[in-house]
Design a protein around this motif. Structure first.
Motif, PDB file in Angstrom:
ATOM      1  N   PHE A 194       0.886  -1.315   0.386  1.00 29.53           N
ATOM      2  CA  PHE A 194       0.262   0.237  -0.462  1.00 29.53           C
ATOM      3  C   PHE A 194       0.831   1.282   0.045  1.00 29.53           C
ATOM      4  O   PHE A 194       1.806   1.434   1.200  1.00 29.53           O
ATOM      5  CB  PHE A 194      -0.828  -0.407   1.414  1.00 29.53           C
ATOM      6  CG  PHE A 194      -1.606   1.381   1.171  1.00 29.53           C
ATOM      7  CD1 PHE A 194      -2.604   1.901   0.641  1.00 29.53           C
ATOM      8  CD2 PHE A 194      -1.394   2.236   1.874  1.00 29.53           C
ATOM      9  CE1 PHE A 194      -3.642   2.750   0.548  1.00 29.53           C
ATOM     10  CE2 PHE A 194      -1.948   3.511   2.371  1.00 29.53           C
ATOM     11  CZ  PHE A 194      -3.688   3.086   1.909  1.00 29.53           C
ATOM     12  N   ALA A 195       0.770   1.849  -1.278  1.00 25.55           N
ATOM     13  CA  ALA A 195       0.900   3.320  -1.009  1.00 25.55           C
ATOM     14  C   ALA A 195       2.910   3.005  -0.144  1.00 25.55           C
ATOM     15  O   ALA A 195       3.877   3.800  -0.315  1.00 25.55           O
ATOM     16  CB  ALA A 195       1.174   4.428  -0.313  1.00 25.55           C
ATOM     17  N   ASP A 196       4.120   1.740  -1.228  1.00 27.09           N
ATOM     18  CA  ASP A 196       4.732   1.619  -1.476  1.00 27.09           C
ATOM     19  C   ASP A 196       5.246   1.377  -0.043  1.00 27.09           C
ATOM     20  O   ASP A 196       6.758   1.087   0.367  1.00 27.09           O
ATOM     21  CB  ASP A 196       5.482   2.427  -1.536  1.00 27.09           C
ATOM     22  CG  ASP A 196       5.757   3.367  -3.212  1.00 27.09           C
ATOM     23  OD1 ASP A 196       5.267   1.692  -3.952  1.00 27.09           O
ATOM     24  OD2 ASP A 196       6.189   3.790  -3.418  1.00 27.09           O
ATOM     25  N   GLU A 197       4.016   0.838   0.857  1.00 26.50           N
ATOM     26  CA  GLU A 197       4.691   0.266   1.779  1.00 26.50           C
ATOM     27  C   GLU A 197       3.973  -1.206   1.535  1.00 26.50           C
ATOM     28  O   GLU A 197       2.493  -1.601   2.100  1.00 26.50           O
ATOM     29  CB  GLU A 197       4.138   1.075   3.093  1.00 26.50           C
ATOM     30  CG  GLU A 197       5.042   2.536   3.339  1.00 26.50           C
ATOM     31  CD  GLU A 197       4.318   3.329   4.530  1.00 26.50           C
ATOM     32  OE1 GLU A 197       3.541   2.672   4.966  1.00 26.50           O
ATOM     33  OE2 GLU A 197       4.524   4.300   4.015  1.00 26.50           O
ATOM     34  N   ARG A 198       3.885  -1.949   3.553  1.00 25.90           N
ATOM     35  CA  ARG A 198       3.853  -3.345   3.301  1.00 25.90           C
ATOM     36  C   ARG A 198       2.558  -3.141   4.358  1.00 25.90           C
ATOM     37  O   ARG A 198       3.553  -2.787   5.781  1.00 25.90           O
ATOM     38  CB  ARG A 198       5.020  -4.207   3.597  1.00 25.90           C
ATOM     39  CG  ARG A 198       4.278  -5.605   3.488  1.00 25.90           C
ATOM     40  CD  ARG A 198       5.222  -6.633   3.226  1.00 25.90           C
ATOM     41  NE  ARG A 198       5.474  -7.030   4.091  1.00 25.90           N
ATOM     42  CZ  ARG A 198       6.687  -8.453   3.973  1.00 25.90           C
ATOM     43  NH1 ARG A 198       6.709  -9.161   3.639  1.00 25.90           N
ATOM     44  NH2 ARG A 198       7.398  -8.317   5.902  1.00 25.90           N
ATOM     45  N   VAL A 199       1.674  -3.501   4.671  1.00 29.20           N
ATOM     46  CA  VAL A 199       0.540  -3.397   5.491  1.00 29.20           C
ATOM     47  C   VAL A 199       0.405  -4.219   5.722  1.00 29.20           C
ATOM     48  O   VAL A 199      -0.328  -5.412   4.996  1.00 29.20           O
ATOM     49  CB  VAL A 199      -0.957  -2.413   5.364  1.00 29.20           C
ATOM     50  CG1 VAL A 199      -1.299  -2.547   6.222  1.00 29.20           C
ATOM     51  CG2 VAL A 199      -0.653  -0.999   4.766  1.00 29.20           C
ATOM     52  N   GLU A 200       0.270  -5.241   7.072  1.00 29.65           N
ATOM     53  CA  GLU A 200       0.003  -6.538   7.478  1.00 29.65           C
ATOM     54  C   GLU A 200      -0.567  -6.626   8.323  1.00 29.65           C
ATOM     55  O   GLU A 200      -1.154  -5.311   9.337  1.00 29.65           O
ATOM     56  CB  GLU A 200       1.388  -7.556   7.702  1.00 29.65           C
ATOM     57  CG  GLU A 200       2.342  -7.537   6.809  1.00 29.65           C
ATOM     58  CD  GLU A 200       3.254  -8.375   7.622  1.00 29.65           C
ATOM     59  OE1 GLU A 200       3.914  -8.091   8.545  1.00 29.65           O
ATOM     60  OE2 GLU A 200       4.506  -9.063   7.162  1.00 29.65           O
ATOM     61  N   GLN A 201      -1.807  -7.391   8.572  1.00 29.63           N
ATOM     62  CA  GLN A 201      -2.771  -8.531   9.480  1.00 29.63           C
ATOM     63  C   GLN A 201      -2.662  -9.849  10.066  1.00 29.63           C
ATOM     64  O   GLN A 201      -2.855  -9.925   8.831  1.00 29.63           O
ATOM     65  CB  GLN A 201      -4.483  -7.872   9.274  1.00 29.63           C
ATOM     66  CG  GLN A 201      -5.106  -8.321  10.402  1.00 29.63           C
ATOM     67  CD  GLN A 201      -5.345  -7.227  11.258  1.00 29.63           C
ATOM     68  OE1 GLN A 201      -5.512  -5.968  11.342  1.00 29.63           O
ATOM     69  NE2 GLN A 201      -5.567  -7.514  12.722  1.00 29.63           N
ATOM     70  N   ARG A 202      -1.637  -9.950  11.096  1.00 22.52           N
ATOM     71  CA  ARG A 202      -1.548 -11.327  11.017  1.00 22.52           C
ATOM     72  C   ARG A 202      -1.890 -11.531  12.792  1.00 22.52           C
ATOM     73  O   ARG A 202      -1.789 -12.826  12.687  1.00 22.52           O
ATOM     74  CB  ARG A 202       0.222 -10.897  11.679  1.00 22.52           C
ATOM     75  CG  ARG A 202       0.845 -10.534  10.186  1.00 22.52           C
ATOM     76  CD  ARG A 202       2.340 -10.825  10.349  1.00 22.52           C
ATOM     77  NE  ARG A 202       2.760 -10.203  11.632  1.00 22.52           N
ATOM     78  CZ  ARG A 202       3.639 -10.668  12.436  1.00 22.52           C
ATOM     79  NH1 ARG A 202       3.731 -12.938  12.386  1.00 22.52           N
ATOM     80  NH2 ARG A 202       4.644 -10.536  13.346  1.00 22.52           N
ATOM     81  N   GLU A 203      -2.888 -11.082  13.389  1.00 20.58           N
ATOM     82  CA  GLU A 203      -3.540 -11.194  14.779  1.00 20.58           C
ATOM     83  C   GLU A 203      -5.088 -11.432  14.737  1.00 20.58           C
ATOM     84  O   GLU A 203      -5.483 -11.107  12.979  1.00 20.58           O
ATOM     85  CB  GLU A 203      -3.388 -10.520  15.591  1.00 20.58           C
ATOM     86  CG  GLU A 203      -1.989  -9.745  16.035  1.00 20.58           C
ATOM     87  CD  GLU A 203      -1.611  -8.753  14.984  1.00 20.58           C
ATOM     88  OE1 GLU A 203      -1.795  -8.858  13.625  1.00 20.58           O
ATOM     89  OE2 GLU A 203      -0.249  -8.672  14.920  1.00 20.58           O
ATOM     90  N   VAL A 204      -5.304 -12.941  14.809  1.00 19.21           N
ATOM     91  CA  VAL A 204      -6.386 -13.476  14.857  1.00 19.21           C
ATOM     92  C   VAL A 204      -6.611 -13.378  16.150  1.00 19.21           C
ATOM     93  O   VAL A 204      -6.703 -14.114  17.014  1.00 19.21           O
ATOM     94  CB  VAL A 204      -6.262 -14.879  13.911  1.00 19.21           C
ATOM     95  CG1 VAL A 204      -8.475 -15.049  13.994  1.00 19.21           C
ATOM     96  CG2 VAL A 204      -5.842 -14.371  12.646  1.00 19.21           C
ATOM     97  N   SER A 205      -8.347 -13.295  16.690  1.00 17.01           N
ATOM     98  CA  SER A 205      -8.607 -13.138  17.718  1.00 17.01           C
ATOM     99  C   SER A 205      -9.181 -14.360  17.749  1.00 17.01           C
ATOM    100  O   SER A 205     -10.145 -15.011  17.697  1.00 17.01           O
ATOM    101  CB  SER A 205     -10.306 -12.025  18.613  1.00 17.01           C
ATOM    102  OG  SER A 205      -9.335 -10.940  17.889  1.00 17.01           O
TER     103      SER A 205
END
Length: 457
Positions: A194-205
């Motif tokens: 995203f916009a030359d940046e890496r965005v991560e969502q690695r957590e799961v409840s």
């Protein structure tokens, strides 16, 4: 004369007692009264305070909550508001993971496996139940070994190879014997550029329950990525936290692009917030801040990625952010406009707080009434161990149940409240005046006795 002095002091004491009795709290002293119904065996009853009722309180710590019987007499009570942070220890543990393969054309929901484990249940090897030729097998998911963790599982943190960017959606199941599986809902992780940046969502409840094994089966896409790390966060708590209760949708306002604010009805210990994502294909890295009042600076509470995207004909959504549970009355959301933002109109939100339970000792004749809404009432709740002698978990489970009758909240009108307050004030003023006059009269009598010369024999 001594007898007259004694009578004077007795009168003063009687007036003080009358003043105290008259100043005793009554239901009319509170702006909101809610009828209660009780069931089960008393004399203690447990009431889960509905959030819409709780928001009628005037004090953040619920010092202005009371229970009255039919005669208007206050009941002894305790508040139970165990927070998630009050008595817990969080531990992050690495767990072993084993691949789950199935045939590419298999119609079975879960792959069949053969397992080898040690005497204490630790997995050593997991193999497919049938031999698969090269090219026929598909990696459907992963089996995680959490047998070494004895505490409730709170969060799952995954990492995977970079060749599978995008969204990963999977089901989560738990088991203690590898034979019987219980659904723990769905999980979703993401890795985006995203916009030359890496965005991560690695957590799961996870639901905060214990389990020896977790099974993750991929549904979107059908094949799973290669994991490089799997961690489980567990929570050891002396007191199980109360469940979360969610508010009704709350409208907000926007003063500039990408910045939205909301005013909560009162100061609350907010632990989660859901943001309405009404437009498909919304993507917004976001920062949530909060404060107790407008004169204080904003304090950052949480960051995360909000999105609602269409993938394989289905909506993939992440609209919930976790907050630390601090007391706030105003919330602010700032989103990165490079992702398109969330529009000029502030989205509605729903917030979650820990459930509050009230336990009261029923005295006198019912029906009973819950009253709240006073800016001047002082805290009157007792510790639960004081209210219930020899309190233990078995006694908690055996408590009678109280509930709000219907959905009605009966509020006294401002006219009635004002009239009651005025009447009470005049009575108080009158009693104080009588008491002061009595004291002055007694002082004058004592002074006159001191000045009177002694009688000669």
């Amino acid at each position: 004369m001594s007898q007259k002095l004694n009578l004077g002091w007795l009168g003063a004491v009687a007036l003080g007692v009358a003043l105290t009795a008259n100043a005793q709290e009554k239901p009319a002293d509170f702006t909101t009264q809610v009828p209660l119904s009780v069931s089960g065996e008393g004399p203690w009853y447990r009431l889960e305070l509905p959030l819409n009722v709780q928001l009628n309180a005037r004090q953040t710590d619920l010092s202005d909550v009371r229970v009255f019987n039919a005669a208007g007499e206050p009941q002894a009570y305790a508040l139970v508001r165990a927070s998630a942070q009050s008595s817990e220890q969080r531990v992050l543990s690495d767990v072993k993971w084993f691949p789950l393969y199935s045939a590419a054309d298999s119609t079975e929901r879960a792959p069949g496996v053969r397992v080898q484990s040690t005497a204490n249940g630790t997995l050593v090897e997991v193999q497919p139940s049938s031999q698969l030729e090269a090219g026929e097998e598909v990696l459907r998911g992963w089996l995680l070994d959490a047998s070494a963790i004895k505490a409730p599982l709170q969060q799952l943190i995954l990492d995977w190879t970079s060749d599978r960017d995008g969204f990963q959606r999977f089901s989560i199941e738990a088991s203690d014997d590898l034979q019987h599986w219980q659904s723990w809902g769905d999980g979703q992780v993401a890795r985006l550029t995203f916009a030359d940046e890496r965005v991560e969502q690695r957590e799961v409840s996870l639901p905060g329950q214990t389990a020896r094994y977790l099974r993750l089966l991929w549904s979107s896409p059908q094949s799973a990525p290669a994991l490089t790390s799997a961690q489980v966060e567990s929570v050891s708590a002396r007191n199980v936290p109360q469940p979360l209760v969610w508010s009704q949708p709350l409208a907000g306002s926007s003063v500039k692009a990408g910045e939205y604010t909301w005013q909560l009805p009162m100061g609350l210990n907010v632990e989660r917030v859901q943001v309405e994502l009404s437009q498909p294909n919304s993507l917004a890295p976001a920062i949530v801040s909060g404060r107790r009042e407008s004169s204080l600076p904003w304090q950052a509470l949480s960051t995360g990625l909000l999105y609602r995207l269409t993938q394989n004909g289905q909506d993939v959504m992440q609209n919930e952010l976790q907050l630390p549970g601090q007391t706030v009355q105003q919330l602010k959301l700032v989103v990165d406009e490079r992702g398109g933002g969330l529009g000029a109109q502030a989205p509605t939100i729903r917030f979650a707080v820990r459930s509050t339970q009230l336990v009261f000792l029923a005295r006198g004749i019912g029906p009973y009434t819950l009253a709240l809404g006073s800016a001047t009432a002082k805290a009157a709740n007792l510790p639960l161990s004081t209210l219930i002698p020899d309190y233990n978990a078995a006694k908690w489970a055996a408590l009678g149940k109280a509930s709000v009758e219907g959905a009605a909240v009966l509020s006294t009108t401002s006219t009635v409240t004002a009239a009651a307050t005025t009447d009470t004030n005049w009575k108080k003023f009158g009693l104080w005046a009588v008491l002061l006059l009595s004291v002055l009269f007694l002082a004058a009598m004592a002074f006159s006795l001191l000045r009177k010369p002694p009688v000669k024999p």
